[in-house]
Structure formats: structure tokens, C-alpha cells
Design an enzyme around this catalytic site. Structure first.
Site, PDB file in Angstrom:
ATOM      1  NE  ARG A  38     -22.190 -12.678 -20.394  1.00 22.82           N
ATOM      2  CZ  ARG A  38     -22.823 -13.449 -19.496  1.00 22.82           C
ATOM      3  NH1 ARG A  38     -22.131 -14.045 -18.531  1.00 22.82           N
ATOM      4  NH2 ARG A  38     -24.133 -13.618 -19.538  1.00 22.82           N
ATOM      5  CG  HIS A  72     -28.222 -10.356 -19.155  1.00 19.40           C
ATOM      6  ND1 HIS A  72     -27.906 -10.910 -20.389  1.00 19.40           N
ATOM      7  CD2 HIS A  72     -27.999 -11.341 -18.241  1.00 19.40           C
ATOM      8  CE1 HIS A  72     -27.513 -12.156 -20.213  1.00 19.40           C
ATOM      9  NE2 HIS A  72     -27.564 -12.446 -18.923  1.00 19.40           N
ATOM     10  CD  GLN A  98     -31.487 -14.190 -17.504  1.00 19.57           C
ATOM     11  OE1 GLN A  98     -30.363 -14.654 -17.662  1.00 19.57           O
ATOM     12  NE2 GLN A  98     -32.512 -14.955 -17.165  1.00 19.57           N
ATOM     13  CG  ASP A 106     -28.622 -10.756 -10.849  1.00 16.79           C
ATOM     14  OD1 ASP A 106     -28.014 -11.843 -10.711  1.00 16.79           O
ATOM     15  OD2 ASP A 106     -28.199  -9.847 -11.598  1.00 16.79           O
ATOM     16  CB  CYS A 133     -30.643 -13.995 -14.294  1.00 17.56           C
ATOM     17  SG  CYS A 133     -29.449 -13.259 -13.170  1.00 17.56           S
ATOM     18  NE  ARG A 138     -30.400 -16.205 -21.387  1.00 11.45           N
ATOM     19  CZ  ARG A 138     -29.179 -15.847 -21.005  1.00 11.45           C
ATOM     20  NH1 ARG A 138     -28.782 -16.034 -19.770  1.00 11.45           N
ATOM     21  NH2 ARG A 138     -28.354 -15.234 -21.850  1.00 11.45           N
TER      22      ARG A 138
HETATM   23  N1   CP Z   1     -27.826 -15.726 -16.532  1.00  8.03           N
HETATM   24  C1   CP Z   1     -26.668 -15.720 -17.227  1.00  8.03           C
HETATM   25  O1   CP Z   1     -26.442 -14.874 -18.092  1.00  8.03           O
HETATM   26  O2   CP Z   1     -25.813 -16.695 -16.862  1.00  8.03           O
HETATM   27  P1   CP Z   1     -24.303 -16.869 -17.348  1.00  8.03           P
HETATM   28  O3   CP Z   1     -23.500 -15.741 -16.699  1.00  8.03           O
HETATM   29  O4   CP Z   1     -23.889 -18.230 -16.832  1.00  8.03           O
HETATM   30  O5   CP Z   1     -24.244 -16.766 -18.826  1.00  8.03           O
HETATM   31  N1  NVA Z   2     -25.874  -9.072 -12.706  1.00  7.96           N
HETATM   32  C1  NVA Z   2     -25.072 -10.233 -12.983  1.00  7.96           C
HETATM   33  C2  NVA Z   2     -25.755 -11.123 -13.966  1.00  7.96           C
HETATM   34  C3  NVA Z   2     -25.021 -12.398 -14.278  1.00  7.96           C
HETATM   35  C4  NVA Z   2     -25.741 -13.243 -15.280  1.00  7.96           C
HETATM   36  C5  NVA Z   2     -23.704  -9.808 -13.486  1.00  7.96           C
HETATM   37  O1  NVA Z   2     -23.638  -8.866 -14.294  1.00  7.96           O
HETATM   38  O2  NVA Z   2     -22.711 -10.383 -13.056  1.00  7.96           O
END
Ligand code: CP
Ligand code: NVA
Length: 303
Positions: free
Chosen positions: A102, A129, A132, A220, A260, A288
Site C-alpha cells: 500500500r 484499489h 477492494q 467513499d 469501502c 475483504r
Molecule cells: N477499505 C479499506 O481499504 O480500508 P483500510 O484503509 O482500513 O484498509
Molecule cells: N479513497 C480512500 C480509500 C480508503 C480505503 C483513500 O485512498 O484514502
């Protein structure tokens, strides 16, 4: 066999996505059928952004597949002191069975994957993502009985909707994306999704029109990780892009509501919708785990 990565949903064919979702449902029903594809192996988890769901669901999934997870951040590694991504990928490939990353720039996971000898899984970048999206499609399948639905995504044209549109359109869902001017999804990603499916993909301004007769309402955060300095401006721009009882009233009566998570209650979604009978957000979060276990099984057993 050549190792497979999962950096965007396009790293899988639509048949492979269906196969993984099928497998995810089977293992969800019968957890003891999870194979020990990671027995004796270790998966690296390099996280440069915060995470609750992704981190914990991967760690639990890795354990259930017989492996161990090692949690890493760039700032604690020599990466933070200038060791190259390529050299890091070459070294970690000598120890690990797979890598979950990530980070900010999507280019960084592509670069890591191009030098790694092990499968690399994108656990979120600024652009995509994909894990997700697998869980999202599993949730739609469970609650709607299939993919022939109208999804309305309300809000920011961000990483989450990029991966959602890429997966949903190829599985046959139509998707209406309502966002303010200047916050549309990436034009190249939308064009690629349109070229790869016959599904309707509409980018528009009006959230009410997008939500009309929708089977799935999805939103989101207005402020993704890395955009914190724009918070005040974004709260103003996105003010009308909220899933609330009024928006729910124009959708189909059996519409489900997805997010999400993490949610910013009172911003992109109200408490009454998030905690109401149409919300499936916690099933979605649970999925997930199941979707990622099936993804890891797929990537590791195709080696
Ligand atoms: N939806 C998601 O990716 O959540 P986190 O940021 O908690 O991993
Ligand atoms: N769009 C958000 C998703 C978090 C799971 C971000 O990138 O912060």
C-alpha cells in the site's frame, strides 16, 4: 510458470475474477476448505499509508493459508534512506512468497513488481484499489444474486471507483458515477473500461439522477489519504454528494448501500443510511478477507 501480480483488476480476466469470487464464496461457507498454499512461507506487507481492513484481513488470510505475515513500512527500511525499489524487490524476493503493498504512487508498485520474482498485490495506491473491488463484487453477488445491476457511485473520482468500474463493467454491471467538476475519475481508466466491456459507464454531475432506480448506491471519502491539505475545500465542493435518506428514496426499494470504509459519518454518508436496513457495509468489509484469501490461493497455486 510466470508469476502473476494483481496491481489492477485488469491483471485478471473476467473469467478469472469470476473464478476467484466463486472460490471466495466456497471458502467463506466452509473455512476449513482453505488450502495451505502458504505453508512455511512468509508474505511481506509494505504499508506506507494507514489501514485497518486491508492490513488485518491480509494478515488473518495469510495465517489461514498456513503462512506468516511480516509488516513493513518504507521509513523503517533502507528504502527510506534511498535504497532503490528495484534492489528492495530483488532482495525481498529471496525471502518471501508474495508481497502486499500500500503506497502513494501507482508507478512504485509497478516498479516493484517488475523487479520482483514473487507475486505482488496492490493493497491501494493513489490510482487503484483492486482488492477492494474484488470484495465489492463478491458483496454485490451475494446480495443481488448476480452482476446485472445498476451501480451508482456518488462522490470523488478516486482509486476506489477506478477499480470498481474496471471490475464491475467487465462483469456486466452498469455504473453511473456522479462527481463534481474537476473530480471525475481518470479519463484513461474510464476509456479502458469502456473499451473492455459493453456495459454502460456514465460520468455525470447530478447525484440524484445517478441514483435514480439504482440497485447499488456506493460512496467513499471526499478526502483520500494524501489529500488532507485539501480537506476544507473538498468538504465544500462535495457537500451535495452525500448518500442520505433523500438519495436512497430515488433508488430502487431493494437498493443496497456500499462504502469501502472508513466512513466519515455526516459527510459522504449519513448515520441513518450507514446504520439503516439497506446498508451492507460490514458484509462488504468482511468480504475483504474471503476475496483476498481466494486471490492469494489463485496467485500462489498458479506458480
Ligand atoms: N477499505 C479499506 O481499504 O480500508 P483500510 O484503509 O482500513 O484498509
Ligand atoms: N479513497 C480512500 C480509500 C480508503 C480505503 C483513500 O485512498 O484514502
Amino acid at each position: 510458470m510466470k508469476k502473476r501480480d494483481f496491481l489492477t483488476t485488469f491483471d485478471l480476466s473476467s473469467n478469472e475474477i469470476s473464478e476467484i469470487l466463486h472460490r471466495a464464496s466456497a471458502v467463506k461457507l466452509n473455512p476449513s476448505s482453505a488450502p495451505a498454499v502458504l505453508a512455511g512461507g512468509t508474505v511481506g506487507m509494505l504499508f506506507d499509508k494507514s489501514s485497518t481492513r486491508t492490513r488485518v484481513s491480509f494478515e488473518v488470510g495469510i495465517n489461514r493459508l498456513g503462512g506468516n505475515a511480516v509488516f513493513l513500512t518504507s521509513s523503517d527500511m533502507q528504502l527510506g534512506r534511498g535504497e532503490t525499489v528495484a534492489d528492495t524487490a530483488r532482495v525481498l524476493s529471496r525471502y518471501l512468497s508474495a508481497m502486499v503493498i500500500r503506497t502513494y504512487a501507482h508507478r512504485s508498485v509497478e516498479e516493484f513488481a517488475s523487479h520482483a520474482k514473487i507475486p505482488v498485490i496492490n493493497a491501494l495506491t493513489d490510482l487503484h484499489h483492486p482488492c477492494q473491488a474484488l470484495a465489492d463484487m463478491l458483496t454485490i453477488q451475494e446480495h443481488k444474486g448476480g452482476f446485472g445491476v445498476k451501480i451508482a457511485y456518488i462522490g470523488d473520482g478516486n482509486n476506489v471507483v477506478h477499480s470498481l468500474v474496471q471490475a464491475a463493467a467487465r462483469l456486466g454491471s452498469s455504473i453511473y458515477i456522479a462527481c463534481p467538476e474537476g473530480h471525475e475519475p481518470d479519463g484513461g481508466i474510464i476509456a479502458h473500461a469502456r473499451a473492455s466491456s459493453t456495459a454502460e459507464i456514465v460520468v455525470m454531475r447530478d447525484p440524484v439522477e445517478a441514483a435514480r432506480n439504482a440497485d447499488v448506491l456506493y460512496t467513499d471519502t471526499w478526502v483520500s489519504m494524501g489529500q488532507e491539505s485539501e480537506t476544507a475545500e473538498r468538504e465544500r465542493i462535495f457537500h451535495d454528494y452525500q448518500i442520505n435518506d433523500m438519495l436512497l428514496s430515488v433508488a430502487r426499494p431493494d437498493c443496497i448501500v456500499m462504502h469501502c470504509l472508513p466512513a466519515h459519518r455526516g459527510q459522504e454518508i449519513t448515520d441513518s443510511v450507514m446504520d439503516g436496513p439497506r446498508s451492507v457495509v460490514f458484509d462488504q468489509a468482511e468480504n475483504r478477507l474471503h476475496a483476498q484469501m481466494a486471490l492469494m490461493e489463485f496467485l500462489l497455486s498458479s506458480l
